[in-house]
Write a protein that holds these residues in place. Structure first.
Motif, PDB file in Angstrom:
ATOM      1  N   GLN C 163       0.857  -1.184   0.000  1.00 18.17           N
ATOM      2  CA  GLN C 163       0.000   0.000   0.000  1.00 18.17           C
ATOM      3  C   GLN C 163       0.887   1.224   0.000  1.00 18.17           C
ATOM      4  O   GLN C 163       1.826   1.311   0.794  1.00 18.17           O
ATOM      5  CB  GLN C 163      -0.841   0.045   1.291  1.00 18.17           C
ATOM      6  N   ARG C 164       0.569   2.190  -0.850  1.00 19.00           N
ATOM      7  CA  ARG C 164       1.338   3.425  -0.792  1.00 19.00           C
ATOM      8  C   ARG C 164       0.789   4.320   0.308  1.00 19.00           C
ATOM      9  O   ARG C 164      -0.420   4.533   0.390  1.00 19.00           O
ATOM     10  CB  ARG C 164       1.283   4.132  -2.137  1.00 19.00           C
ATOM     11  N   SER C 165       1.666   4.840   1.146  1.00 12.41           N
ATOM     12  CA  SER C 165       1.240   5.776   2.188  1.00 12.41           C
ATOM     13  C   SER C 165       1.418   7.190   1.655  1.00 12.41           C
ATOM     14  O   SER C 165       2.229   7.424   0.766  1.00 12.41           O
ATOM     15  CB  SER C 165       2.105   5.611   3.435  1.00 12.41           C
ATOM     16  N   GLN C 167       2.892  10.812   1.265  1.00 13.89           N
ATOM     17  CA  GLN C 167       4.260  11.292   1.430  1.00 13.89           C
ATOM     18  C   GLN C 167       4.229  12.738   1.892  1.00 13.89           C
ATOM     19  O   GLN C 167       3.625  13.578   1.241  1.00 13.89           O
ATOM     20  CB  GLN C 167       5.017  11.197   0.096  1.00 13.89           C
ATOM     21  N   GLY C 175      -1.010  12.395  -1.460  1.00 12.48           N
ATOM     22  CA  GLY C 175      -1.646  11.090  -1.355  1.00 12.48           C
ATOM     23  C   GLY C 175      -2.274  10.718  -2.674  1.00 12.48           C
ATOM     24  O   GLY C 175      -1.927  11.293  -3.717  1.00 12.48           O
ATOM     25  N   ASN C 189      -6.329   8.398   0.420  1.00 10.88           N
ATOM     26  CA  ASN C 189      -5.650   7.687   1.507  1.00 10.88           C
ATOM     27  C   ASN C 189      -5.046   8.635   2.545  1.00 10.88           C
ATOM     28  O   ASN C 189      -4.200   8.229   3.340  1.00 10.88           O
ATOM     29  CB  ASN C 189      -4.573   6.744   0.944  1.00 10.88           C
ATOM     30  N   ASP C 194      -3.199  12.681   9.560  1.00 10.90           N
ATOM     31  CA  ASP C 194      -2.071  13.136   8.741  1.00 10.90           C
ATOM     32  C   ASP C 194      -2.238  14.605   8.378  1.00 10.90           C
ATOM     33  O   ASP C 194      -1.287  15.394   8.401  1.00 10.90           O
ATOM     34  CB  ASP C 194      -1.997  12.337   7.422  1.00 10.90           C
TER      35      ASP C 194
END
Lengths: 268, 268, 268
Positions: C163-165, C167, C175, C189, C194
């Motif tokens: 899964q890409r978080s 940045q 995101g 996401n 965040d």
């Protein structure tokens, strides 16, 4: 009224996302014995009228004491009120935006409750998903036996729903298509009673788009294949159909077989 | 047979309109303890064959004593008979139009009842929605323990279903696509047993549209990505698929990956 | 953990074919008292990530002791393992392909069982439909009280999900869209936490495609009709929406409102 333990759902949420499943999880977490039945999750997005007419068509076929949740809620998170409508035999839970107006104005022993007791909601109420946070939990509590009158104060000024009624003159009875169904049938707002009263002993001529239909058939198969026909549908309303075909396509060739299009009945 | 209290539904009603929910309301009003499971409401409109094959694929996975309602009913309101089919372990309720023919011709201890006892129907039977007015109430009564043989006289002349069987010669075994599934897989009417008997120890060459496939794979992942393959599907029938893709699209480029298209198997 | 008797289903099977109904029949044949709830059958075909995020969004709204089946299974019939994941309050059954990775990596008291005891499967296990032959029967047995730890050996090397978080740099928080929902809302996401941490007391400027949005609204109706807005959705993630319209259409005019598209947040 004794509750049946049955809860129905009518929403515009679709079934692709987990939203409907989440509402069911919330219900079962509060009342593990609830039985949940979908009426439709394919109400046209934001169409309170579409939801209201679907609910009116379906609700009375359920056992007395059923709790009907309906969520078409463009005003979610604003100051529109969440309400519970108690009718003689059924309970309804959803936003105060006209959704339950046809119930309120036709059924007996109506009580309308403004849902204010937050102890019956989920602990954190979002601004965008009251189906999950308010309506599902309230319906679950009520379906389990909590007295609906405890959920908040009574109100007597529910938001009305603007519905166009058929217009009758000496020469014609004009209505409109209120739904195109899965089979392409055009369901109108002209009830059998309106039609009988207008026609007397005359035979009808029905104009829809640039098509003309004479007479009323009993059922689809009474017309020839691909022939446009008119009949009284299973809920008592005038319906335009095609035997073994789709009326919405035949009519739309010239004029758009869509919701809101005019249907005009005259006497032969 | 002891009833299970479970009722399944197979229709061409779609899920946009309230029709399916209404049938469930009718069932629960008669048998509040019934548990209702959807098999499919996306049968091709009016396709008795599609409904029959879906039902055959699914019905035997349910507990014995389950009542299966199937409604694909272009003849609703005509003189086509409403029937109940009692097999050894299951009951079936719907129109007498061939829908239950594959059950009737393959299962033991078949009794067919012409549903004539209107006391088991809704009070007002429409000419267009027997799913609601006849089949749902009859199934609900039966699922609650009413003896199905009480619902009307036995008949022995049910309407047959015309199904094309695969044709075998010394050189080839020809069948057809009977369904394109959600994944784009082409499900054929060639059963593993037909194939084994035709091929003996030979390796098959399968022609579909202008594509040719050699051999049978065990599962989707045994072919390369986007590679067309043949396998025996989960119900025992030859299936054309694409690993991580849609066979219906690959085959249709030249020839239309659709229901009814020919599949020809020969020996390598 | 005491089981609730509730089983949920999350698959990419669609609802046209009888596959989902068959799984329910299998479940009820093993545990006649199971209650089965659909989360979604419209997971993007083969998308483990889509299934995993839908499940994460939904599972915790169900009663403790619920068994969640998830089947998105491109590796069916290969050597990928069938597994059961036991968390503190829930059980999960499906393929070992990353589907349950977000559960495994965030929940307490995780035990993972490699399902090897074939006595809990259907007798004949196909190479293409483990939803029916393995996962439904195992879930049914477990929902009825069979100890999940008896179903096979523990493993500690489940397949991870990539899964890409989002940045984060000093200037921006980047995101992506992980789902376009039924209403055309773009679900990202980027979690509220965040965003709060990145923004501090600053007001956000959000860029998506060639559109720019300033600030965060509380709910859909706080923007003008057809106006693009950003809000924190009901699961706590940044969402791009249009009041009374579809964000996916407005954004896609220039840039494709699709899963995977970049969302960039900076400070005003």
């Amino acid at each position: 009224m004794k509750v049946s333990g049955i809860i129905t759902l009518t929403t515009d949420f679709g079934i692709k996302d987990p939203y409907v499943g989440i509402m069911k999880g919330v219900i079962l977490s509060i009342n593990p014995n609830a039985r949940i039945i979908d009426i439709s999750h394919h109400i046209k997005a934001g169409s309170v009228l579409h939801a209201a007419t679907s609910l009116v068509e379906a609700y009375h076929y359920f056992p007395k004491g059923t709790v009907h949740i309906a969520v078409v809620d463009p005003g979610v998170g604003s100051d529109r009120r969440p309400i519970l409508v108690k009718a003689k035999n059924y309970l309804f839970v959803g936003p105060d935006n006209g959704l339950f107006w046809p119930i309120i104005t036709t059924q007996e022993d109506i009580k309308i409750i403004h849902l204010t007791k937050t102890e019956y909601f989920l602990r954190d109420v979002s601004a965008t998903f009251h189906g999950r946070d308010v309506f599902a939990p309230v319906a679950a509590h009520v379906s389990g036996g909590v007295d609906p009158l405890q959920m908040g104060p009574s109100i007597d000024d529910p938001v009305p729903l603007i519905q166009r009624s058929p217009q009758q003159t000496a020469e014609s009875l004009c209505g409109e298509v209120i739904r195109v169904d899965h089979f392409g049938n055009l369901i109108t707002n002209i009830h059998r009673k309106d039609l009988d009263q207008f026609l007397g002993k005359n035979r009808p001529v029905i104009r829809v788009g640039n098509q003309m239909i004479k007479g009323i058939h009993q059922t689809y198969g009474n017309a020839g294949p691909n022939e446009l026909l008119a009949l009284i549908g299973s809920s008592g309303f005038l319906e335009i159909a095609v035997n073994l075909g789709r009326a919405s396509e035949q009519v739309s060739i010239s004029s758009g077989g869509h919701t809101g299009m005019e249907i005009k009945v005259s006497k032969e």
